[in-house]
Design an enzyme around this catalytic site. Sequence first.
Site, PDB file in Angstrom:
ATOM      1  N   ASP A  28       0.821  -1.215   0.000  1.00 56.64           N
ATOM      2  CA  ASP A  28       0.000   0.000   0.000  1.00 56.64           C
ATOM      3  C   ASP A  28       0.858   1.270   0.000  1.00 56.64           C
ATOM      4  O   ASP A  28       1.951   1.290   0.562  1.00 56.64           O
ATOM      5  CB  ASP A  28      -0.910  -0.015   1.232  1.00 56.64           C
ATOM      6  CG  ASP A  28      -1.985   1.058   1.154  1.00 56.64           C
ATOM      7  OD1 ASP A  28      -2.336   1.477   0.029  1.00 56.64           O
ATOM      8  OD2 ASP A  28      -2.473   1.491   2.209  1.00 56.64           O
ATOM      9  N   ASN A  30       1.310   3.327  -2.967  1.00 61.36           N
ATOM     10  CA  ASN A  30       1.867   3.710  -4.279  1.00 61.36           C
ATOM     11  C   ASN A  30       1.353   5.072  -4.740  1.00 61.36           C
ATOM     12  O   ASN A  30       2.105   5.901  -5.250  1.00 61.36           O
ATOM     13  CB  ASN A  30       1.480   2.682  -5.349  1.00 61.36           C
ATOM     14  CG  ASN A  30       2.061   1.319  -5.074  1.00 61.36           C
ATOM     15  OD1 ASN A  30       2.953   1.176  -4.249  1.00 61.36           O
ATOM     16  ND2 ASN A  30       1.560   0.307  -5.766  1.00 61.36           N
ATOM     17  N   ARG A  32       0.093   7.611  -2.947  1.00 63.71           N
ATOM     18  CA  ARG A  32       0.603   8.745  -2.152  1.00 63.71           C
ATOM     19  C   ARG A  32       2.074   9.012  -2.456  1.00 63.71           C
ATOM     20  O   ARG A  32       2.526  10.147  -2.480  1.00 63.71           O
ATOM     21  CB  ARG A  32       0.396   8.474  -0.656  1.00 63.71           C
ATOM     22  CG  ARG A  32      -1.026   8.789  -0.203  1.00 63.71           C
ATOM     23  CD  ARG A  32      -1.328   8.181   1.120  1.00 63.71           C
ATOM     24  NE  ARG A  32      -1.523   6.750   1.010  1.00 63.71           N
ATOM     25  CZ  ARG A  32      -1.362   5.887   2.020  1.00 63.71           C
ATOM     26  NH1 ARG A  32      -1.004   6.326   3.209  1.00 63.71           N
ATOM     27  NH2 ARG A  32      -1.576   4.614   1.836  1.00 63.71           N
ATOM     28  N   ASN A  76     -10.626  -3.351  -6.333  1.00 66.31           N
ATOM     29  CA  ASN A  76      -9.782  -2.408  -7.088  1.00 66.31           C
ATOM     30  C   ASN A  76     -10.318  -2.095  -8.499  1.00 66.31           C
ATOM     31  O   ASN A  76      -9.884  -1.136  -9.132  1.00 66.31           O
ATOM     32  CB  ASN A  76      -8.329  -2.912  -7.194  1.00 66.31           C
ATOM     33  CG  ASN A  76      -7.540  -2.767  -5.900  1.00 66.31           C
ATOM     34  OD1 ASN A  76      -6.588  -3.517  -5.653  1.00 66.31           O
ATOM     35  ND2 ASN A  76      -7.915  -1.808  -5.061  1.00 66.31           N
ATOM     36  N   TRP A  77     -11.305  -2.886  -8.972  1.00 65.23           N
ATOM     37  CA  TRP A  77     -11.902  -2.591 -10.290  1.00 65.23           C
ATOM     38  C   TRP A  77     -12.620  -1.243 -10.278  1.00 65.23           C
ATOM     39  O   TRP A  77     -12.903  -0.675 -11.326  1.00 65.23           O
ATOM     40  CB  TRP A  77     -12.907  -3.688 -10.686  1.00 65.23           C
ATOM     41  CG  TRP A  77     -12.286  -5.036 -10.852  1.00 65.23           C
ATOM     42  CD1 TRP A  77     -12.404  -6.086  -9.994  1.00 65.23           C
ATOM     43  CD2 TRP A  77     -11.448  -5.487 -11.922  1.00 65.23           C
ATOM     44  NE1 TRP A  77     -11.682  -7.163 -10.467  1.00 65.23           N
ATOM     45  CE2 TRP A  77     -11.092  -6.833 -11.643  1.00 65.23           C
ATOM     46  CE3 TRP A  77     -10.959  -4.905 -13.099  1.00 65.23           C
ATOM     47  CZ2 TRP A  77     -10.278  -7.588 -12.482  1.00 65.23           C
ATOM     48  CZ3 TRP A  77     -10.145  -5.660 -13.940  1.00 65.23           C
ATOM     49  CH2 TRP A  77      -9.811  -6.975 -13.624  1.00 65.23           C
TER      50      TRP A  77
HETATM   51  C1  FPP Z   1      -2.096   0.017  -3.308  1.00 65.00           C
HETATM   52  O1  FPP Z   1      -1.596   1.341  -3.295  1.00 65.00           O
HETATM   53  C2  FPP Z   1      -1.538  -0.710  -4.450  1.00 65.00           C
HETATM   54  C3  FPP Z   1      -2.263  -1.319  -5.427  1.00 65.00           C
HETATM   55  C4  FPP Z   1      -3.744  -1.351  -5.439  1.00 65.00           C
HETATM   56  C5  FPP Z   1      -1.610  -1.981  -6.571  1.00 65.00           C
HETATM   57  C6  FPP Z   1      -0.383  -2.808  -6.253  1.00 65.00           C
HETATM   58  C7  FPP Z   1       0.274  -3.098  -7.528  1.00 65.00           C
HETATM   59  C8  FPP Z   1       1.611  -3.114  -7.743  1.00 65.00           C
HETATM   60  C9  FPP Z   1       2.609  -2.937  -6.673  1.00 65.00           C
HETATM   61  C10 FPP Z   1       2.141  -3.270  -9.117  1.00 65.00           C
HETATM   62  C11 FPP Z   1       2.014  -4.602  -9.779  1.00 65.00           C
HETATM   63  C12 FPP Z   1       2.395  -5.768  -8.962  1.00 65.00           C
HETATM   64  C13 FPP Z   1       3.251  -6.777  -9.295  1.00 65.00           C
HETATM   65  C14 FPP Z   1       3.207  -8.018  -8.448  1.00 65.00           C
HETATM   66  C15 FPP Z   1       4.220  -6.735 -10.412  1.00 65.00           C
HETATM   67  P1  FPP Z   1      -2.620   2.565  -3.470  1.00 65.00           P
HETATM   68  O2  FPP Z   1      -2.722   2.862  -4.926  1.00 65.00           O
HETATM   69  O3  FPP Z   1      -3.917   2.232  -2.808  1.00 65.00           O
HETATM   70  O4  FPP Z   1      -1.848   3.705  -2.729  1.00 65.00           O
HETATM   71  P2  FPP Z   1      -2.510   4.924  -1.931  1.00 65.00           P
HETATM   72  O5  FPP Z   1      -3.164   4.308  -0.718  1.00 65.00           O
HETATM   73  O6  FPP Z   1      -1.315   5.749  -1.569  1.00 65.00           O
HETATM   74  O7  FPP Z   1      -3.449   5.604  -2.865  1.00 65.00           O
END
Ligand code: FPP
Length: 246
Positions: A28, A30, A32, A76-77
Site C-alpha cells: 500500500d 503507491n 501517495r 480495485n476494479w
Molecule cells: C495500493 O496502493 C496498491 C495497489 C492497489 C496496486 C499494487 C500493484 C503493484 C505494486 C504493481 C504490480 C504488482 C506486481 C506483483 C508486479 P494505493 O494505490 O492504494 O496507494 P494509496 O493508498 O497511496 O493511494
Amino acid sequence: MRLFHRTEKRAGEVDFGNLPRHIAIIMDGNGRWAKKRGLPRTAGHAAGAETFRTVATYCKDIGLEYLTVYAFSTENWKRPADEVSAIMGLLERYLYEAVDRMERDKVKLRFFGDTSVLSPKLRALISRTSEISAHYAGCQVNVCLNYGARDEILRAARESAEALAAGEIPALTEAEFAQRLWSGGIPDPDLVIRPGGEMRLSNFLLWQAAYSELYFTDTLWPDFSKLEIDRAIAWLQRRERRYGGA
Ligand code: FPP
C-alpha cells in the site's frame, strides 16, 4: 491478535536460522508516493512493482518458503480505467519477464483469486508461469490478483457444502475447509506486513491471518526496502506467539 504500529527507527537484528515460513504483504501507498512527487498514480504503481521485485528476490535469497502479496483486490476494479489498465500492464510485464527468469531466480509463482476475468494475454502468462513453477523447488510467491478474502471464503463454503452433500467428506473440519481456500496446502502467514500507514486488513487473508502477527509501518510501499523486511522479521522474532494458549 496483536497490533503494532512502527514509529521508532531501529535496525533489524534478524536470526536467519529461525525465519518465519510465510510472510504476507499488503503493498500500500503507491498513489501517495507518486502524489508527493507530483507524478501520476501509475508512476507509483511502476515504482511499487520494482519494490516487489526487490523484496521477492530478497525473500528468496534469505530462504523464506512463502511470500504472499496483495496485488489487485476484487474492489480495485472501482479505480479509474487508466489506473486499472496500468496495473494490469505492470503485471503482464512482470510475468512476461518471469517466464525467462524464474527458473534462474528460483522464485515460483502461484495466483490467489479469480483470474478467469483477466485479459487473455494475462491468463496465458499466468498459465505459463504456473506450469514452469510446478517443476522446481524455490521460494513460492503467491500473487493475489482479483482477490478478496470474503469471496475466497464464500467459494470455499460453497465447495465444502457440495463436497459434504455429495458424501465426499464425512464432516466439515477446519482442515477440510482451509484446503478449499486459494491458499490450500500452504501454511498460514506468520507475519502480515502493511506499509503505507493504514491499520486494517482490507479483505486480505481473513481466514489465514487468524493468528498472524500484524506489522504496520508508515513507509510507503515504493520506499520499502530489504532493511524494512529485516526490521519486520526481527520484530516478529521478539514476539511471543501463544495461538490462544496461556
Ligand atoms: C495500493 O496502493 C496498491 C495497489 C492497489 C496496486 C499494487 C500493484 C503493484 C505494486 C504493481 C504490480 C504488482 C506486481 C506483483 C508486479 P494505493 O494505490 O492504494 O496507494 P494509496 O493508498 O497511496 O493511494
